[in-house]
Design an enzyme around this catalytic site. Structure first.
Site, PDB file in Angstrom:
ATOM      1  N   ARG A   1       0.744  -1.194  -0.094  1.00 45.65           N
ATOM      2  CA  ARG A   1      -0.057  -0.040  -0.003  1.00 45.65           C
ATOM      3  C   ARG A   1       0.671   1.166   0.062  1.00 45.65           C
ATOM      4  O   ARG A   1       0.557   2.107  -0.799  1.00 45.65           O
ATOM      5  CB  ARG A   1      -1.055  -0.033   1.200  1.00 45.65           C
ATOM      6  CG  ARG A   1      -2.052  -0.991   1.337  1.00 45.65           C
ATOM      7  CD  ARG A   1      -2.808  -1.192   2.337  1.00 45.65           C
ATOM      8  NE  ARG A   1      -3.521   0.072   2.545  1.00 45.65           N
ATOM      9  CZ  ARG A   1      -3.866   0.186   3.872  1.00 45.65           C
ATOM     10  NH1 ARG A   1      -3.989  -0.880   4.752  1.00 45.65           N
ATOM     11  NH2 ARG A   1      -4.714   1.403   4.223  1.00 45.65           N
TER      12      ARG A   1
ATOM     13  N   CYS B   1      -1.054   6.351   8.994  1.00 42.17           N
ATOM     14  CA  CYS B   1      -1.700   4.857   8.383  1.00 42.17           C
ATOM     15  C   CYS B   1      -2.690   5.256   7.449  1.00 42.17           C
ATOM     16  O   CYS B   1      -2.925   6.080   6.733  1.00 42.17           O
ATOM     17  CB  CYS B   1      -1.766   4.238   9.647  1.00 42.17           C
ATOM     18  SG  CYS B   1      -3.028   4.603  10.487  1.00 42.17           S
TER      19      CYS B   1
END
Length: 288
Positions: free
Chosen positions: A184, A244
């Site tokens: 990611r 995050c």
């Protein structure tokens, strides 16, 4: 009152020894990614540490925001804590039921600290470690508790917003530690939430939160934590902002930094759920 003495983490032994203390409040802060299709509240009702209360990360958030589980107002947080029976003088221990061991409980820890409640710690290894040692769990409902007065006051030093992140990146005045998986972070894998670009903030470094955990779900020892940040190119002597996907696993990095005695760090509450929106004019970098 149980003495945390500056501890950010407590062991299963510590909790078992203090679990009946009248001013100790244990909270189950379980939260799972939507793709996991798990119902943390239902799981809590079926199995929890005796006396634990459910801290609903999604409900105890800014309900007017389109972003997931953003911090609520101080007044709203105070009301939620009173409903949970948490008072200003209580010691709080948070855990979660993640397969990782230590996961969303770190977000509960950070949220309480962000609203001025310093007497809070995380159960190291979570429910995974607790049950692996054969300790008691129950499905018994927890009676209401009067925890006394709780008046929250947001500590702005612990929180960063979009405008602050843009200014910090432009000035190059902080390091960004991103807790997401390498796929990611590098933009090789799609984001689990629709409408988000793939990649990372310019200059960010990747510290996958799972690399900070031991196989039993507990936090790694300080030497291993230091090594993990160093491998990512993070200088622990300089200011750091954690990030995050939505501000949950960033709190695992913040917890590790607190364990290492690193006070000068904040958490980007909107994280990639905000920065990665295709409707925003934010720069997205890809690759390692």
């Amino acid at each position: 009152m149980p003495d945390l003495s500056g501890k950010q983490l407590v062991s299963a032994d510590w909790l078992a020894h203090h679990i009946d203390a009248p001013d100790l409040v244990v909270v189950d802060g379980s939260w799972h990614l939507p793709a996991e299709k798990r119902d943390p509240r239902a799981e809590y009702r079926a199995t929890h540490i005796p006396g634990a209360r459910f801290f609903d990360i999604d409900a105890i958030s800014d309900q007017a925001s389109t972003l997931p589980h953003m911090l609520p107002s101080a007044a709203a947080f105070s009301a939620h804590m009173r409903e949970l029976g948490i008072g200003a003088g209580d010691c709080v221990v948070a855990y979660d039921a993640s397969a990782y061991g230590l996961f969303s409980a770190a977000r509960v820890w950070w949220t309480l600290r962000a609203f001025g409640h310093a007497n809070v710690a995380v159960l190291d290894g979570g429910l995974k470690k607790w049950t692996s040692e054969g300790r008691a769990v129950t499905a018994e409902p927890v009676p209401a508790r009067s925890g006394g007065r709780f008046t929250a006051a947001l500590d702005h030093a612990l929180v960063r917003n979009l405008e602050q992140m843009q200014a910090l990146i432009a000035a190059g005045s902080c390091q960004i530690a991103d807790a997401r998986t390498p796929g990611r972070f590098e933009g090789r894998e799609p984001e689990p939430r629709p409408g988000l670009r793939s990649g990372h903030m310019p200059g960010a470094r990747n510290v996958p939160f799972s690399t900070l955990l031991a196989p039993d779900g507990t936090m790694q020892q300080p030497t291993e934590l230091q090594a993990a940040f160093k491998r990512a190119g993070i200088d622990l002597a300089r200011p750091i902002v954690t990030s995050c996907g939505s501000g949950v696993t960033a709190a695992v990095l913040s917890l590790a930094l607190a364990v290492l005695g690193q006070p000068t760090h904040g958490l980007y509450d909107g994280s990639w759920s905000e920065w990665g929106q295709s409707s925003l004019d934010t720069t997205v970098a890809t690759g390692a």
